[in-house]
Design an enzyme around this catalytic site. Sequence first.
Site, short mmCIF file in Angstrom:
data_model
loop_
_atom_site.label_atom_id
_atom_site.label_comp_id
_atom_site.label_asym_id
_atom_site.label_seq_id
_atom_site.Cartn_x
_atom_site.Cartn_y
_atom_site.Cartn_z
N ASP A 67 22.13 -22.32 26.86
CA ASP A 67 20.65 -22.80 26.82
C ASP A 67 20.28 -23.83 27.83
O ASP A 67 21.37 -24.71 28.22
CB ASP A 67 19.99 -22.91 25.67
CG ASP A 67 20.77 -23.61 24.71
OD1 ASP A 67 21.51 -24.46 25.01
OD2 ASP A 67 20.44 -23.54 23.54
N ASN A 136 17.63 -24.13 10.95
CA ASN A 136 17.05 -22.82 10.44
C ASN A 136 17.74 -21.71 11.19
O ASN A 136 17.15 -20.61 10.91
CB ASN A 136 15.76 -22.82 11.54
CG ASN A 136 15.99 -22.84 12.80
OD1 ASN A 136 16.92 -22.77 13.36
ND2 ASN A 136 14.81 -23.10 13.40
N HIS A 138 19.31 -20.86 13.82
CA HIS A 138 19.31 -20.54 15.37
C HIS A 138 20.55 -20.60 15.97
O HIS A 138 21.51 -21.49 15.48
CB HIS A 138 17.98 -21.25 16.14
CG HIS A 138 18.38 -22.81 16.42
ND1 HIS A 138 17.29 -23.61 16.59
CD2 HIS A 138 19.36 -23.01 17.06
CE1 HIS A 138 17.89 -24.78 16.85
NE2 HIS A 138 19.00 -24.58 17.21
N GLU A 143 15.45 -18.53 18.11
CA GLU A 143 14.86 -19.10 16.89
C GLU A 143 14.27 -17.97 15.71
O GLU A 143 14.49 -16.66 16.34
CB GLU A 143 13.33 -19.84 17.27
CG GLU A 143 13.67 -20.94 18.27
CD GLU A 143 14.10 -22.25 17.44
OE1 GLU A 143 14.71 -22.36 16.32
OE2 GLU A 143 13.45 -23.32 17.66
C1 GLP Z 1 20.29 -27.05 19.66
C2 GLP Z 1 21.20 -26.13 20.55
C3 GLP Z 1 22.12 -25.13 19.70
C4 GLP Z 1 22.82 -25.90 18.84
C5 GLP Z 1 21.94 -26.68 17.69
C6 GLP Z 1 22.60 -27.38 16.69
O1 GLP Z 1 19.17 -26.86 19.17
N1 GLP Z 1 20.20 -25.35 21.38
O2 GLP Z 1 22.90 -24.53 20.63
O3 GLP Z 1 23.77 -25.12 18.07
O4 GLP Z 1 20.98 -27.64 18.61
O5 GLP Z 1 22.74 -28.79 17.09
P1 GLP Z 1 23.73 -29.76 16.08
O6 GLP Z 1 25.36 -29.34 16.35
O7 GLP Z 1 23.43 -31.01 16.89
O8 GLP Z 1 23.26 -29.59 14.68
#
Ligand code: GLP
Length: 244
Positions: A67, A136, A138, A143
């Site tokens: 992404d 959440n 995702h 989402e």
């Molecule tokens: C972002 C990314 C996700 C990732 C998520 C969790 O929203 N788009 O791909 O998995 O963050 O991030 P973290 O590992 O910092 O909790």
Amino acid sequence: MRLIVTDDYSNMSRKAAGLIASQVILKPNSVLGLATGSTPIGIYEQLSAWHQSGELDFSQITTVNLDEYCGLAPDNEQSYHYFMTEHLFSKVNLPKGRQFLPDGMNLDADRECERYQNLIGLLGGIDIQLLGLGHNGHIGFNEPSDAFVKDVHQVELTEKTIEANKRFFDSIEDVPRKAYTMGIGTIFQAKKILLVVSGAEKAGILRQVMCGPIWPQVPGSILQLHPDVTVVADQEAAGELERA
Ligand code: GLP
């Protein structure tokens, strides 16, 4: 789903990096699906270290990221392009022309989504897709919603995600409201999936992802249907799994 529980974040990173490294060793021209967020940072550090000690060669590897935020240029420090350059691309011998992310600066969403979806197809699909987990549920930026979206698409980020990701920005107003992300179908085309989860604040959502109903309000729950998923979680994140 295969589950590997490690003592802590550093062992989680090492184990997950080992799984990616074995993919690179077994198939030197693999397509690696990569992720951002704080969880994979330790994996990238380990892969870089193995490369620097001569154990891992990325010269034939291609990468595609999950992404990118809309409206952030690659040289913006908060963009996922910048993140990948900082944590991996600048540290290993990945060919420059084979590091792919959605183009957040392409304002024509339909065209950009189609381009990125086609690109992944042209590459022959993803051999192993690394995923983190949002608070959440995702994956990528898929989402919680009323339906799973199949292909690469543009999303409106939820308040929860904006709140969670504001730590990387000067203020919450600076967090982009939209992003391009691989869809659930794009992720599912990966031959193998590697989900990494760390910390007690993810324990509840990891339980829902692995043991709860499969529904689009917990996007990661769809992973229960993929034939080859490995979850590497530290003890804190796995804390609610035993009870379930
Ligand atoms: C972002 C990314 C996700 C990732 C998520 C969790 O929203 N788009 O791909 O998995 O963050 O991030 P973290 O590992 O910092 O909790």
